[in-house]
Scaffold this motif. Structure first.
Motif, PDB file in Angstrom:
ATOM      1  N   PRO A 180       8.169   5.080   2.528  1.00 26.48           N
ATOM      2  CA  PRO A 180       8.414   4.516   1.198  1.00 26.48           C
ATOM      3  C   PRO A 180       7.074   4.155   0.543  1.00 26.48           C
ATOM      4  CG  PRO A 180       8.999   2.954   2.920  1.00 26.48           C
ATOM      5  CD  PRO A 180       8.642   4.223   3.609  1.00 26.48           C
ATOM      6  N   PRO A 181       7.078   3.908  -0.765  1.00 26.94           N
ATOM      7  CA  PRO A 181       5.818   3.723  -1.490  1.00 26.94           C
ATOM      8  C   PRO A 181       4.852   2.695  -0.886  1.00 26.94           C
ATOM      9  CG  PRO A 181       7.611   3.957  -3.045  1.00 26.94           C
ATOM     10  CD  PRO A 181       8.227   3.913  -1.680  1.00 26.94           C
ATOM     11  N   TRP A 182       5.319   1.517  -0.515  1.00 29.42           N
ATOM     12  CA  TRP A 182       4.386   0.496  -0.020  1.00 29.42           C
ATOM     13  C   TRP A 182       3.818   0.858   1.348  1.00 29.42           C
ATOM     14  CZ3 TRP A 182       2.063  -2.772  -3.028  1.00 29.42           C
ATOM     15  CH2 TRP A 182       2.642  -3.043  -4.259  1.00 29.42           C
ATOM     16  N   LEU A 183       4.614   1.503   2.183  1.00 33.67           N
ATOM     17  CA  LEU A 183       4.099   1.964   3.469  1.00 33.67           C
ATOM     18  C   LEU A 183       3.141   3.143   3.265  1.00 33.67           C
ATOM     19  CD1 LEU A 183       4.053   1.701   6.509  1.00 33.67           C
ATOM     20  CD2 LEU A 183       6.112   3.121   6.607  1.00 33.67           C
ATOM     21  N   LEU A 242       3.205   7.400  -3.646  1.00 35.88           N
ATOM     22  CA  LEU A 242       2.247   6.519  -4.328  1.00 35.88           C
ATOM     23  C   LEU A 242       2.466   6.510  -5.836  1.00 35.88           C
ATOM     24  CD1 LEU A 242      -1.018   7.335  -2.346  1.00 35.88           C
ATOM     25  CD2 LEU A 242       0.335   5.229  -2.244  1.00 35.88           C
ATOM     26  N   MET A 243       2.819   7.655  -6.401  1.00 38.03           N
ATOM     27  CA  MET A 243       3.022   7.728  -7.848  1.00 38.03           C
ATOM     28  C   MET A 243       4.299   7.008  -8.292  1.00 38.03           C
ATOM     29  SD  MET A 243       0.375   8.948  -9.038  1.00 38.03           S
ATOM     30  CE  MET A 243      -1.050   9.582  -8.200  1.00 38.03           C
ATOM     31  N   GLN A 244       5.132   6.619  -7.342  1.00 42.49           N
ATOM     32  CA  GLN A 244       6.298   5.798  -7.686  1.00 42.49           C
ATOM     33  C   GLN A 244       5.888   4.358  -7.979  1.00 42.49           C
ATOM     34  OE1 GLN A 244       9.401   6.110  -4.732  1.00 42.49           O
ATOM     35  NE2 GLN A 244       9.165   8.337  -4.623  1.00 42.49           N
ATOM     36  N   LEU A 245       4.703   3.963  -7.506  1.00 40.98           N
ATOM     37  CA  LEU A 245       4.169   2.632  -7.807  1.00 40.98           C
ATOM     38  C   LEU A 245       3.486   2.727  -9.177  1.00 40.98           C
ATOM     39  CD1 LEU A 245       2.551   1.913  -4.331  1.00 40.98           C
ATOM     40  CD2 LEU A 245       4.685   0.950  -5.208  1.00 40.98           C
ATOM     41  N   PHE A 278      -0.183   1.984  -9.359  1.00 38.97           N
ATOM     42  CA  PHE A 278      -1.016   2.993  -8.706  1.00 38.97           C
ATOM     43  C   PHE A 278      -1.153   4.219  -9.601  1.00 38.97           C
ATOM     44  CE2 PHE A 278      -2.212   6.471  -5.995  1.00 38.97           C
ATOM     45  CZ  PHE A 278      -3.135   5.903  -5.134  1.00 38.97           C
ATOM     46  N   ALA A 279      -0.055   4.631 -10.227  1.00 42.29           N
ATOM     47  CA  ALA A 279      -0.093   5.783 -11.128  1.00 42.29           C
ATOM     48  C   ALA A 279      -1.046   5.503 -12.291  1.00 42.29           C
ATOM     49  CB  ALA A 279       1.312   6.115 -11.633  1.00 42.29           C
ATOM     50  N   ARG A 280      -1.011   4.265 -12.839  1.00 46.25           N
ATOM     51  CA  ARG A 280      -1.942   3.897 -13.915  1.00 46.25           C
ATOM     52  C   ARG A 280      -3.381   3.883 -13.407  1.00 46.25           C
ATOM     53  NH1 ARG A 280       1.996   0.094 -14.932  1.00 46.25           N
ATOM     54  NH2 ARG A 280       0.707  -1.544 -14.033  1.00 46.25           N
ATOM     55  N   LEU A 281      -3.584   3.339 -12.215  1.00 45.19           N
ATOM     56  CA  LEU A 281      -4.924   3.291 -11.622  1.00 45.19           C
ATOM     57  C   LEU A 281      -5.449   4.709 -11.399  1.00 45.19           C
ATOM     58  CD1 LEU A 281      -7.236   1.639 -10.317  1.00 45.19           C
ATOM     59  CD2 LEU A 281      -5.979   1.789  -8.169  1.00 45.19           C
ATOM     60  N   TRP A 282      -4.622   5.591 -10.871  1.00 48.53           N
ATOM     61  CA  TRP A 282      -5.025   6.968 -10.631  1.00 48.53           C
ATOM     62  C   TRP A 282      -5.409   7.660 -11.946  1.00 48.53           C
ATOM     63  CZ3 TRP A 282      -6.887   9.744  -6.958  1.00 48.53           C
ATOM     64  CH2 TRP A 282      -6.897  11.131  -7.051  1.00 48.53           C
ATOM     65  N   ALA A 283      -4.589   7.473 -12.972  1.00 46.16           N
ATOM     66  CA  ALA A 283      -4.895   8.064 -14.278  1.00 46.16           C
ATOM     67  C   ALA A 283      -6.204   7.487 -14.822  1.00 46.16           C
ATOM     68  CB  ALA A 283      -3.750   7.812 -15.259  1.00 46.16           C
ATOM     69  N   GLY A 284      -6.417   6.184 -14.626  1.00 49.12           N
ATOM     70  CA  GLY A 284      -7.665   5.564 -15.059  1.00 49.12           C
ATOM     71  C   GLY A 284      -8.873   6.108 -14.323  1.00 49.12           C
TER      72      GLY A 284
END
Length: 169
Positions: free
Chosen positions: A60-63, A120-123, A126-132
């Motif tokens: 799952p996302p957090w793991l 990870l992209m479900q968080l 994290f998705a915003r951080l990755w795009a940044g």
């Protein structure tokens, strides 16, 4: 009082070396990401590793975040040790330790990110951080490529390449 124009020019002049260093680190990581990811994919074909990767892929996302972050964070002390050695004047050993940690971290990061990216992209954060981070990488590259020193280096490189082709022909 300091002239504001002088301060702005000074900050711009001092900022470029840091942007260049960031660009070099980003370039190194980009350059290593694909081939090291492929190497790790091949290692992942071993039965034990394949089973571990299957578990990571289903996390799952957090793991998945923990699976991605823990190996990368565990290499931070080695990178800091490399920087410390550099600071103490041990150029070869400092660079060796730092670059080794960078290569291992990039290899692990590339593979684990490939396995965990959907989770990870479900968080949202994290998705915003990755795009940044992608935008930051593009900004740094654009800044370096717009600098006169970069343009001069590209012209020199092109001139040398053309000269070598002429010698060969």
């Amino acid at each position: 009082m300091t002239d504001p124009r002088f301060k702005k020019r000074l900050l711009r002049a001092l900022g470029f070396p840091f942007v260049l260093l960031a660009a070099l680190l980003i370039w190194l990581e980009d350059w290593l990401w694909q081939p090291l990811g492929e190497l790790m994919r091949r290692i992942g074909q071993l039965p034990l590793i394949r089973n571990i990767e299957a578990l990571i892929r289903r996390a799952p996302p957090w793991l998945a975040l923990a699976c991605f972050a823990i190996p990368l964070v565990s290499l931070l002390p080695f990178k800091l040790a490399g920087l410390w050695l550099l600071g103490k004047g041990h150029l070869f050993s400092g660079m060796s330790v730092f670059l080794s940690a960078k290569v291992v971290g990039t290899a692990l990061g590339a593979r684990i990110f490939a396995l965990t990216r959907p989770a990870l992209m479900q968080l949202a954060w994290f998705a915003r951080l990755w795009a940044g981070l992608i935008r930051l990488r593009e900004y740094v590259y654009a800044r370096v490529k717009a600098h006169p020193a970069w343009r001069l280096a590209r012209r020199i490189k092109t001139g040398i390449r053309d000269w070598l082709r002429q010698l060969r022909d």
